[in-house]
Each structure stands twice: as C-alpha cells, then as structure tokens.
Design an enzyme around this catalytic site. Structure first.
Site, PDB file in Angstrom:
ATOM      1  N   ARG A  53       0.803  -1.220   0.000  1.00 13.06           N
ATOM      2  CA  ARG A  53       0.000   0.000   0.000  1.00 13.06           C
ATOM      3  C   ARG A  53       0.839   1.275   0.000  1.00 13.06           C
ATOM      4  NH1 ARG A  53      -2.960  -3.931   1.786  1.00 13.06           N
ATOM      5  NH2 ARG A  53      -1.010  -4.486   2.770  1.00 13.06           N
ATOM      6  N   THR A  54       1.813   1.344   0.882  1.00  7.20           N
ATOM      7  CA  THR A  54       2.516   2.619   1.044  1.00  7.20           C
ATOM      8  C   THR A  54       3.237   3.002  -0.250  1.00  7.20           C
ATOM      9  OG1 THR A  54       2.793   2.095   3.377  1.00  7.20           O
ATOM     10  CG2 THR A  54       4.128   3.889   2.515  1.00  7.20           C
ATOM     11  N   LYS A  83      25.843  -3.472  -1.683  1.00  7.52           N
ATOM     12  CA  LYS A  83      27.305  -3.441  -1.826  1.00  7.52           C
ATOM     13  C   LYS A  83      27.969  -2.716  -0.663  1.00  7.52           C
ATOM     14  CE  LYS A  83      26.831  -2.970  -6.861  1.00  7.52           C
ATOM     15  NZ  LYS A  83      27.004  -2.001  -7.951  1.00  7.52           N
ATOM     16  N   ARG A 104      11.536   3.984   2.891  1.00  4.70           N
ATOM     17  CA  ARG A 104      11.199   3.070   3.995  1.00  4.70           C
ATOM     18  C   ARG A 104      12.449   2.281   4.348  1.00  4.70           C
ATOM     19  NH1 ARG A 104       6.078  -0.936   4.402  1.00  4.70           N
ATOM     20  NH2 ARG A 104       5.185   1.038   5.070  1.00  4.70           N
ATOM     21  N   HIS A 132       5.754   6.348  11.050  1.00  4.83           N
ATOM     22  CA  HIS A 132       5.191   6.103   9.723  1.00  4.83           C
ATOM     23  C   HIS A 132       4.169   7.219   9.507  1.00  4.83           C
ATOM     24  CE1 HIS A 132       3.678   4.222   6.241  1.00  4.83           C
ATOM     25  NE2 HIS A 132       3.350   3.031   6.698  1.00  4.83           N
TER      26      HIS A 132
HETATM   27  C1  NCD Z   1       2.126  -0.961   8.399  1.00  2.48           C
HETATM   28  C2  NCD Z   1       3.624  -0.701   8.409  1.00  2.48           C
HETATM   29  O1  NCD Z   1       4.323  -0.921   7.429  1.00  2.48           O
HETATM   30  O2  NCD Z   1       4.060  -0.276   9.472  1.00  2.48           O
HETATM   31  N1  NCD Z   1       1.647  -1.194   7.100  1.00  2.48           N
HETATM   32  C3  NCD Z   1       1.394  -0.153   6.266  1.00  2.48           C
HETATM   33  O3  NCD Z   1       2.236   0.670   5.978  1.00  2.48           O
HETATM   34  N2  NCD Z   1       0.141  -0.042   5.819  1.00  2.48           N
HETATM   35  C4  NCD Z   1       1.708  -1.991   9.360  1.00  2.48           C
HETATM   36  C5  NCD Z   1       2.285  -3.360   9.254  1.00  2.48           C
HETATM   37  O4  NCD Z   1       3.167  -3.659   8.457  1.00  2.48           O
HETATM   38  O5  NCD Z   1       1.826  -4.215  10.036  1.00  2.48           O
END
Ligand code: NCD
Length: 306
Positions: A53-54, A83, A104, A132
C-alpha cells in the site's frame, strides 16, 4: 522545502491544512478535475523493507498529480546498499536525480540520517518500529471522515503495541485534539515500553493498558487492530508465542458500538477474521483508499504547495 520524518513535527494548523487539502483532492479526483500540480517533478520511492500500500499509493499519488516516478523496491538486496553504500551516500545521489524521495527502512531513525545530508524533501514511509507519518495522517483522515470529529474519542489499539510505528504516528496527531483517550491491549511482552510510557505521561496523554480485548470493546469509538510484527522478533519461537494473541471475530461485534469503526493499517495476517469484512464498521479497506488522497496532499506539502 520540508522533510516529513515524524508526526511530532506537525502543528495542529499543519494537520488541518493537510486534512482539508486531502478532502479537496479526493473530491477533485472523483469529479475528474484534479490538476497536475506536480507536472515535471520526479519522485523517487526507495523501499528497504516490503510494502504494498505505502509504495503503490505514493506512486499513484505522484502519477495522479502529474509527476514521474523512479523506484527501488527491495532496496536492501537490489540497490547499492547491498554493496555496502551508506544511506547518506544513497540519499545524496538520489537527490541529484529526484525532486522528492520517499524512503522506507527497517532501522529506526535511518530516514532522519538520510534527510540530514540533503535539502531535497524526504518522506519517511516507515523506519523500523519508530514512525510512519503518512499512515498516521491517513488514519486520522479516516477517523475524521467516519466519525465527523477528532476529539473526545476512545481509541483501543489491539495487538503488537510495542513494535507498531503506525500507533506511534497516530497518537501525536490525535493528541492535538481534546479529550482523546488511548487503550493499549496487548500481551504483556508486547506492551508499550517504559520509555514511551514516560513520554506519554510527560505529554499529559491519557492511556490505559490491559491484556483483555473483550473488556475494551464496548467503550471504543475506534478499534485499531495491529499485526504482530514478525520481522522485529529475534526468534521464530518468540513470534509463535504471541502471533495469535488477538483475533477479532464476528461474535465480538455485539460488544462493539454501532457507530464505532474497526481499523487496521494492513497487511492483515489473521488479526481480523475475514467474516468481519462485510460489517459496515469494518473500515480498513476504506482506510487504505484514503491513503491515496492523504499522500497526494503530503506530496504537495513537501513542495510548499499547501
Ligand atoms: C504498516 C507498516 O508498514 O508499518 N503497514 C502499512 O504501511 N500499511 C503496518 C504493518 O506492516 O503491520
């Protein structure tokens, strides 16, 4: 131009502006009148940890606003990090290609380190168990949309309270509004850390802790189910001992208020029985959809277009 590293950086005024803009963007997208405000921009999405999703909603948000995308998924194995390149060098290099970078990373605070070496706006798309921010804002947007308000709410967080970065991002946002109370439901080993408890107490945030989900359901306005974060455990045995601690099932729904909402940042493993999905209070797929509007607003925010 601003980075987005943590929800603690936002004033109430910033948050209101982002929520209003997200609502406008949602309406323009639905009405076919969305403007290509990011035409000519390049957005880089560099993911050192898995995501559906993100990453895809940030990319969709950028494309909807007219920007182009460069992307590295599985960047731990597929970028020069493999590397041995440092995050500083990676960030410096990508800033010479892209106008904004979404990152991320599995290690807490790494995205802040990346942001410290460049003026190109960096958006934290999740750093370990820390923050997040785009998820926190889309959760807030969802609560406002479904409840019509952001104050005087009882929020029950159920599951892996200890490792949840989405919880850590949502709480500072809800704490900007009056009368919100947080209930942390988890096995003892996955409860909030003493350090975080201290932080909440210093900020006068009202919270309670319990191991019992059933007792928490009747008073909750939002039930925020969370996946047990397998990737943060040292051994499989430790994970196995707690992985099925809480499963929200149809029989629990009689305990839940009519106007309450059931949330989950997704991905779901088995914290919510699929039979709950058809209940009108199950808001997790609407929540994921809201991510698109909020991420469009956040892209505009980093270009000072809000
Ligand atoms: C969450 C995350 O990555 O922290 N997911 C997300 O971004 N929708 C929650 C999770 O991974 O459980």
């Amino acid at each position: 131009m601003p980075h987005i590293l943590s929800t603690n950086q936002f004033s109430k005024n910033d948050v209101e502006k982002i929520l209003i803009r997200a609502r406008e963007l949602e309406a323009s997208l639905a009405g076919g009148s969305l403007k290509k405000e990011l035409e000519g921009k390049i957005i880089a999405c560099i993911f050192f940890e898995p995501s559906t999703r993100t990453r895809l909603s940030f990319e969709t948000a950028a494309i909807r606003l007219g920007a182009n995308i460069i992307s590295a998924e599985d960047a731990l194995g597929n970028s020069s990090a493999y590397k041995g390149e440092t995050i500083q060098d990676t960030a410096r290099t990508i800033s010479s290609y892209a106008d904004a970078i979404v990152i991320r990373h599995p290690i807490e605070h790494t995205v802040e380190v990346a942001a410290s070496v460049t003026d190109t706006p960096i958006i934290n798309a999740g750093d370990g168990a820390h923050q997040h921010p785009s998820q926190g804002l889309l959760d807030l947007y969802t609560i406002q949309k479904e409840h019509g308000r952001l104050d005087h709410l009882q929020i029950a967080f159920v599951g892996d309270v200890l490792h949840s970065r989405t919880l850590r991002s949502l709480i500072p946002l809800l704490a900007l509004y009056e009368g919100n109370t947080f209930h942390f439901i988890s096995p003892k080993s996955l409860g909030i850390s003493d350090e975080y408890k201290k932080e909440l107490t210093e900020k006068n945030i009202t919270f309670s802790e319990s191991e019992n989900m059933e007792n928490a359901l009747p008073s909750a306005d939002a039930i925020y189910m969370m996946r047990v974060q397998k990737e943060r455990f040292k051994t499989q045995e430790e994970y196995d001992a707690v992985k099925d601690a809480y499963i929200l099932k149809p029989e629990h729904l009689v305990l839940v208020k009519k106007e309450a909402i059931i949330m989950h940042p997704l991905p779901r493993v088995n914290e919510i029985d699929v039979a709950v999905d058809t209940d009108s209070r199950a808001s997790y797929f609407r929540q994921a959809q809201n991510g698109l509007y909020v991420r469009m607003a956040l892209l505009l925010y980093v270009f000072n277009l809000i």
